[in-house]
Motif scaffolding. Structure first.
Motif, short mmCIF file in Angstrom:
data_model
loop_
_atom_site.label_atom_id
_atom_site.label_comp_id
_atom_site.label_asym_id
_atom_site.label_seq_id
_atom_site.Cartn_x
_atom_site.Cartn_y
_atom_site.Cartn_z
N VAL A 13 35.48 56.62 39.30
CA VAL A 13 36.07 56.23 40.83
C VAL A 13 36.07 54.69 40.65
O VAL A 13 35.50 53.92 40.29
CB VAL A 13 35.16 56.73 41.78
CG1 VAL A 13 35.62 56.26 43.15
CG2 VAL A 13 34.92 58.07 41.78
N LEU A 14 37.36 54.28 41.15
CA LEU A 14 37.65 53.04 41.53
C LEU A 14 37.91 52.83 43.12
O LEU A 14 38.59 53.43 43.79
CB LEU A 14 39.10 52.42 40.82
CG LEU A 14 39.43 51.21 41.43
CD1 LEU A 14 38.61 50.14 41.00
CD2 LEU A 14 40.90 50.90 40.58
N PHE A 15 36.96 51.89 43.80
CA PHE A 15 37.00 51.72 45.00
C PHE A 15 36.93 50.28 45.65
O PHE A 15 36.41 49.60 45.01
CB PHE A 15 35.66 52.45 45.46
CG PHE A 15 35.37 51.92 47.18
CD1 PHE A 15 35.87 52.67 48.21
CD2 PHE A 15 34.70 50.95 47.17
CE1 PHE A 15 35.48 52.24 49.41
CE2 PHE A 15 34.37 50.18 48.63
CZ PHE A 15 34.84 51.02 49.67
N VAL A 16 37.86 50.07 46.56
CA VAL A 16 38.36 48.70 46.91
C VAL A 16 38.43 48.62 48.41
O VAL A 16 38.89 49.66 49.12
CB VAL A 16 39.46 48.22 46.30
CG1 VAL A 16 40.03 46.90 46.81
CG2 VAL A 16 39.51 48.21 44.75
N GLU A 17 37.64 47.93 48.94
CA GLU A 17 37.75 47.63 50.40
C GLU A 17 38.63 46.38 50.38
O GLU A 17 38.23 44.95 50.26
CB GLU A 17 36.51 47.48 51.25
CG GLU A 17 36.59 47.38 52.63
CD GLU A 17 35.21 47.26 53.45
OE1 GLU A 17 35.08 47.09 54.54
OE2 GLU A 17 34.15 47.27 52.71
N PHE A 18 39.55 46.25 51.21
CA PHE A 18 40.97 45.22 51.11
C PHE A 18 41.64 45.22 51.95
O PHE A 18 42.09 45.99 52.83
CB PHE A 18 41.58 45.54 49.42
CG PHE A 18 42.70 44.42 49.36
CD1 PHE A 18 42.51 43.56 48.52
CD2 PHE A 18 44.07 44.84 49.81
CE1 PHE A 18 43.68 42.58 48.06
CE2 PHE A 18 44.96 44.07 49.15
CZ PHE A 18 44.82 43.07 48.45
N ALA A 19 42.30 43.97 52.32
CA ALA A 19 43.22 43.58 53.26
C ALA A 19 44.23 42.42 52.62
O ALA A 19 43.79 41.52 52.34
CB ALA A 19 42.71 43.21 54.43
N ALA A 20 45.53 42.72 52.63
CA ALA A 20 46.40 41.86 52.03
C ALA A 20 46.73 40.69 53.52
O ALA A 20 46.09 41.02 54.23
CB ALA A 20 47.66 42.62 52.00
N LEU A 21 47.18 39.69 52.86
CA LEU A 21 47.41 38.60 53.59
C LEU A 21 48.30 38.80 54.76
O LEU A 21 48.26 37.89 55.86
CB LEU A 21 47.57 37.19 52.94
CG LEU A 21 46.46 36.87 52.00
CD1 LEU A 21 46.76 35.80 51.02
CD2 LEU A 21 45.07 36.42 52.65
N SER A 22 49.26 39.60 54.70
CA SER A 22 50.24 39.77 55.33
C SER A 22 50.98 41.24 55.18
O SER A 22 50.55 41.81 54.24
CB SER A 22 51.44 38.81 55.38
OG SER A 22 52.15 38.95 54.48
N ASN A 23 51.84 41.36 56.14
CA ASN A 23 52.62 42.88 55.66
C ASN A 23 53.71 42.54 54.95
O ASN A 23 54.42 43.47 54.78
CB ASN A 23 53.08 43.45 57.41
CG ASN A 23 51.56 44.08 57.71
OD1 ASN A 23 50.80 44.49 57.17
ND2 ASN A 23 52.03 44.20 59.01
#
Length: 396
Positions: A262-272
């Motif tokens: 499993v590859l798991f990432v909790e992530f938010a990009a800097l913009s849309n």
């Protein structure tokens, strides 16, 4: 005799946190392997911050007392109050007794050819509780001039037909970082202006008769190409460029499940405004990989894999929201693949062969299409978790 230790010389108005060196000079205060940690919003647990390369076109980001910052109806008191950095580096913009705008500006920062530019600055209330902010080098009209309420943290836009993206982030001790961006098509909008206002109307409140003593506090000005603001790039008399952040780990085949995982990432990009950004497990190429792909190039977020350049699975969630925090997991095993985002199964695949993997990268396997954003956590499992475990793992 005396004992000495830890000598350092750094740019700036204050001594920065000590950076240890051996035989290599530390450029801009950050070593190649030192993570950049983001505590935005008062977070006690930081996120890893990855940003693209940006240039601050403002030549003195926090020293407003020089001749390179034009003043009209105002003066500057330097080192007036503690800045957001915790040092006595913030200035006070003080109105004079004239009738008009009370501002400091920079003009002709870039060629207005239709590209996106973002202006940002830290502001704090003093006697006045409104700031006027503009991408013009003057305040001769209400075009591209906005009013920010330093008490409520709210914007007022006089001309709502203008094409803006506005942002305001609260910082400790009453500071706000405010930003606006615009698609520049005229030479009139190639500057930077910050001024004092007495209310939320441009002509009535940003053009007025001053009392000679009132003002607002300012610090950390930035003008950069792009559709969103990046973290402050300090400048001391000349523009400065921050190189793109990158984060990867090679030679970790023993840590990656080779037949299942499993590859798991909790992530938010800097913009849309993401076009094509990737997070991958690979062999160092794009031919053998398991990865997440995000952006307008696919109109969503996709989990996919290749073996010898041949696609093994491709599962996509259609979305244009990349900047909110997401928990994503792709579980893989021979002919048994599933993709989850925020506790919801996006899709599955029952025909897939797993490639040999040895590299983790916040980019494609070849290193292009770097992911930029804030990363809360990354986990690798060497077994394929159950669907109920995956739902629990990715639930917000």
């Amino acid at each position: 005799t005396i004992y000495i230790q830890d000598a350092q010389l750094n740019y700036g108005l204050v001594a920065q946190e000590y950076q240890e060196t051996t035989t290599t000079t530390v450029v801009t205060g950050i070593t190649n392997d030192m993570p950049r940690l983001d505590y935005s919003g008062g977070a006690s647990c930081p996120s890893l911050l990855l940003e693209p390369s940006r240039q601050n076109l403002i030549t003195n980001d926090s020293y407003f007392g020089g001749a390179d910052w034009a003043k009209s109806g105002a003066s500057i008191t330097t080192n007036a109050v503690l800045g957001p950095d915790g040092y006595l580096t913030a200035s006070k913009l003080v109105e004079d007794t004239s009738t008009g705008a009370h501002i400091t500006t920079k003009s002709n920062l870039f060629a207005a050819t239709g590209a996106w530019y973002t202006a940002s600055i830290f502001v704090k209330a003093a006697e006045r509780t409104y700031a006027a902010f503009s991408t013009r080098g003057n305040f001769t009209s209400n075009d591209n001039t906005l009013i920010f309420n330093l008490t409520t943290g709210e914007w007022d836009l006089d001309d709502s037909s203008q094409n803006y993206a506005l942002n305001a982030e609260a910082f400790p001790n009453g500071w706000y970082r405010i930003s606006l961006n615009t698609n520049t098509t005229s030479g009139a909008y190639d500057g930077f202006g910050i001024g004092i206002a007495t209310g939320a109307s441009f002509w009535g409140d940003a053009v007025y008769t001053g009392d000679g003593t009132s003002g607002i506090y300012i610090w950390g000005a930035q003008m950069e190409a792009g559709q969103y603001e990046s973290s402050l790039i300090p400048t001391y008399g000349t523009s400065a460029t921050r190189t793109a952040d990158s984060c990867s780990k090679t030679g970790i085949s023993s840590l990656i499940g080779q037949t299942e995982g499993v590859l798991f990432v909790e992530f938010a990009a800097l913009s849309n405004s993401v076009v094509n950004e990737q997070i991958s497990l690979s062999d160092g190429t794009d031919n053998n990989t398991i990865k997440f792909v995000m952006g307008s190039v696919i109109s969503g977020i996709q989990a996919e894999s290749r073996l010898g350049g041949v696609t093994q699975f491709s599962i996509k969630k259609t979305t244009s929201d990349y900047s909110s925090v997401k928990k994503m997991a792709v579980a893989y095993k021979q002919n048994d693949v599933v993709f989850y985002i925020d506790g919801v199964q996006i899709g599955s695949d029952t025909v897939a062969t797993i490639p040999a993997l040895s590299v983790f990268n916040f980019a494609a396997g070849s290193g292009v299409f770097k992911a930029t954003g804030t990363i809360n956590q990354v986990l690798l499992f060497k077994t394929r978790l159950s669907n109920s475990d995956l739902a629990a793992l990715t639930s917000l």
